[in-house]
Design an enzyme around this catalytic site. Structure first.
Site, PDB file in Angstrom:
ATOM      1  CE  LYS A 135      75.539  54.916  54.371  1.00 18.44           C
ATOM      2  NZ  LYS A 135      74.892  53.610  54.110  1.00 18.44           N
ATOM      3  CE  LYS A 139      72.770  58.597  52.126  1.00 24.17           C
ATOM      4  NZ  LYS A 139      72.416  57.380  51.403  1.00 24.17           N
ATOM      5  CG  ASP A 173      75.122  55.758  50.086  1.00 26.89           C
ATOM      6  OD1 ASP A 173      75.146  55.522  48.858  1.00 26.89           O
ATOM      7  OD2 ASP A 173      74.173  55.428  50.827  1.00 26.89           O
ATOM      8  CG  ASN A 207      72.101  57.363  47.753  1.00 25.55           C
ATOM      9  OD1 ASN A 207      72.713  58.072  48.536  1.00 25.55           O
ATOM     10  ND2 ASN A 207      71.284  56.390  48.174  1.00 25.55           N
ATOM     11  CD  GLU A 214      75.727  52.390  51.142  1.00 26.55           C
ATOM     12  OE1 GLU A 214      76.445  52.265  52.163  1.00 26.55           O
ATOM     13  OE2 GLU A 214      74.499  52.599  51.198  1.00 26.55           O
ATOM     14  CD  GLU A 231      70.875  51.850  49.126  1.00 22.32           C
ATOM     15  OE1 GLU A 231      71.907  52.037  49.781  1.00 22.32           O
ATOM     16  OE2 GLU A 231      69.959  52.669  49.065  1.00 22.32           O
ATOM     17  CG  HIS A 242      70.180  49.607  52.511  1.00 21.47           C
ATOM     18  ND1 HIS A 242      68.810  49.612  52.291  1.00 21.47           N
ATOM     19  CD2 HIS A 242      70.570  50.891  52.530  1.00 21.47           C
ATOM     20  CE1 HIS A 242      68.416  50.868  52.161  1.00 21.47           C
ATOM     21  NE2 HIS A 242      69.452  51.661  52.297  1.00 21.47           N
ATOM     22  CD  GLU A 259      72.256  52.512  56.540  1.00 27.28           C
ATOM     23  OE1 GLU A 259      71.836  51.508  55.899  1.00 27.28           O
ATOM     24  OE2 GLU A 259      72.448  53.624  56.009  1.00 27.28           O
TER      25      GLU A 259
HETATM   26 MG   LIG Z   1      72.893  53.633  50.599  1.00 25.41          MG
END
Ligand SMILES: [Mg+2]
Length: 370
Positions: free
Chosen positions: A171, A173, A201, A203, A227, A253, A303, A325
């Protein structure tokens, strides 16, 4: 068996390379903030929530455990987990001040401790209590190679190393600029080939137009999921994105309750379900979400606010859990670390929820609870 004492603790454990960042913040340590629950039978249960190691915030959680939750639990039979969950979650005074946030994080820690205690008292690893082994392997994906703070060349090298170590999923970011993120992802996809799953991801940083632009650019990359593309509570926005893009939406999450997940299910706003035992009211509430996800035929990818110490038990035992994860920051703090071998999690063997810290970790990483 009766609960004799609930004792809070705080550990601050360094992250890989001493600092990492996503689209919203950087951290140097992970907070392991929780409680030990002692009984008159000699068993002790350990549970914790995960934090950004912000000591004043962590002390709010331990203060809530010591002053609000401990008096509700001490003297009780710890085996009545559902009743004790309701006793905490439906306590009128606590419900009034917080159906989410610090009270729920504190609740998560004690609920995990109660499950750890129950499994230890039964002499079995938690996954056996949760229904027993339901699959032959639990596939891990590597998050620790994909931080936004990692320079481009290092990101590609890290992704390749991860695949060489046996991971079949990684994964990365996103959430800087669409152009930079797409460049990085294209380089990663070229390096790892077509057979490794590549999730991203955000966030929750981007707005809908930015997400739509990113998804248009990212479609050739065969992303496994996107994500937290949008703000955590934005059900309508996620539903719009889910309809507009072929990239599956993952989230959860930062959701505290099964009701929050229900909204996403009902609006078709979620494809991968990501509850966290350290965010919601512990294992008890996450099991409800796993059941609901299964009823909607949606896969769960928990998560890992616990860095998968506890979620590994759920993943071995619940049919909805598809992939888990992997982040190694705190594993060496525990008597039975969540280990990944050749890209898959090892089946825990010791009685409990894999949440008992070693004496060394308690000595090395402890911070004052108040
Ligand atoms: Mg995350």
């Amino acid at each position: 068996m009766r609960i004799t004492q609930v004792t809070p603790f705080i550990l601050h454990v360094p992250v890989t390379g001493n600092q990492i960042a996503d689209s919203t913040h950087s951290i140097t340590h992970w907070g392991v903030v929780g409680a030990r629950i002692d009984t008159d039978a000699g068993h002790s249960g350990w549970g914790f929530t995960g934090t950004h190691a912000h000591l004043p915030g962590d002390q709010l959680i331990t203060r809530c455990i010591a002053t609000c939750l401990a008096p509700l639990l001490e003297g009780e039979d710890p085996s009545g987990i559902q009743r004790l969950w309701l006793k905490v979650a439906r306590n009128p005074a606590l419900q009034w001040i917080g159906r989410a946030g610090i009270t729920t994080l504190a609740h998560a820690a004690v609920d995990v401790a109660l499950w750890d205690l129950k499994a230890k008292a039964a002499g079995v690893p938690l996954w056996k209590l949760l229904g027993g082994q339901v699959r032959e392997r639990v596939r891990a994906y590597d998050t620790d190679i994909g931080w936004l703070s990692i320079p481009d060349a290092q990101l590609v090298d890290g992704a390749k190393r991860s695949v060489d170590r046996g991971y079949t999923g990684i994964k990365v970011k996103v959430g800087s600029t669409v152009e930079r993120d797409l460049r990085r992802l294209e380089a990663v996809r070229r390096a790892i080939g077509p057979d490794v799953t590549l999730a991203v991801d955000g966030n929750g940083k981007w707005d809908l137009p930015t997400c739509l632009r990113f998804c248009r650019g990212a479609e050739p990359l065969d992303l496994y999921w996107f994500e937290e593309p949008l703000w955590h509570d934005d059900v309508h926005g996620h539903a719009q994105l889910a309809r507009a893009s072929r990239i599956p939406v993952a989230l959860g999450e930062q959701l505290y309750t099964q009701d929050a997940f229900s909204e996403f299910f009902l609006q078709g706003a979620i494809h991968w379900v990501q509850p966290d035992v350290t965010r919601m009211g512990g294992i008890t509430e996450v099991l409800r979400v796993c059941e609901a996800a299964h009823a909607h035929r949606l896969p769960v990818a928990p998560h890992a606010g616990d860095m998968s110490q506890v979620h590994v038990h759920l993943s071995w035992s619940h049919p909805a859990c598809q992939v888990l994860e992997s982040i190694p920051w705190i594993k060496d703090c525990f008597e039975e670390p969540a280990e990944v071998v050749d890209g898959h999690f090892r089946l825990p063997q010791q009685p409990g929820a894999s949440t008992t810290p070693t004496a060394g970790a308690l000595a090395r990483h402890a911070r004052p609870v108040a």
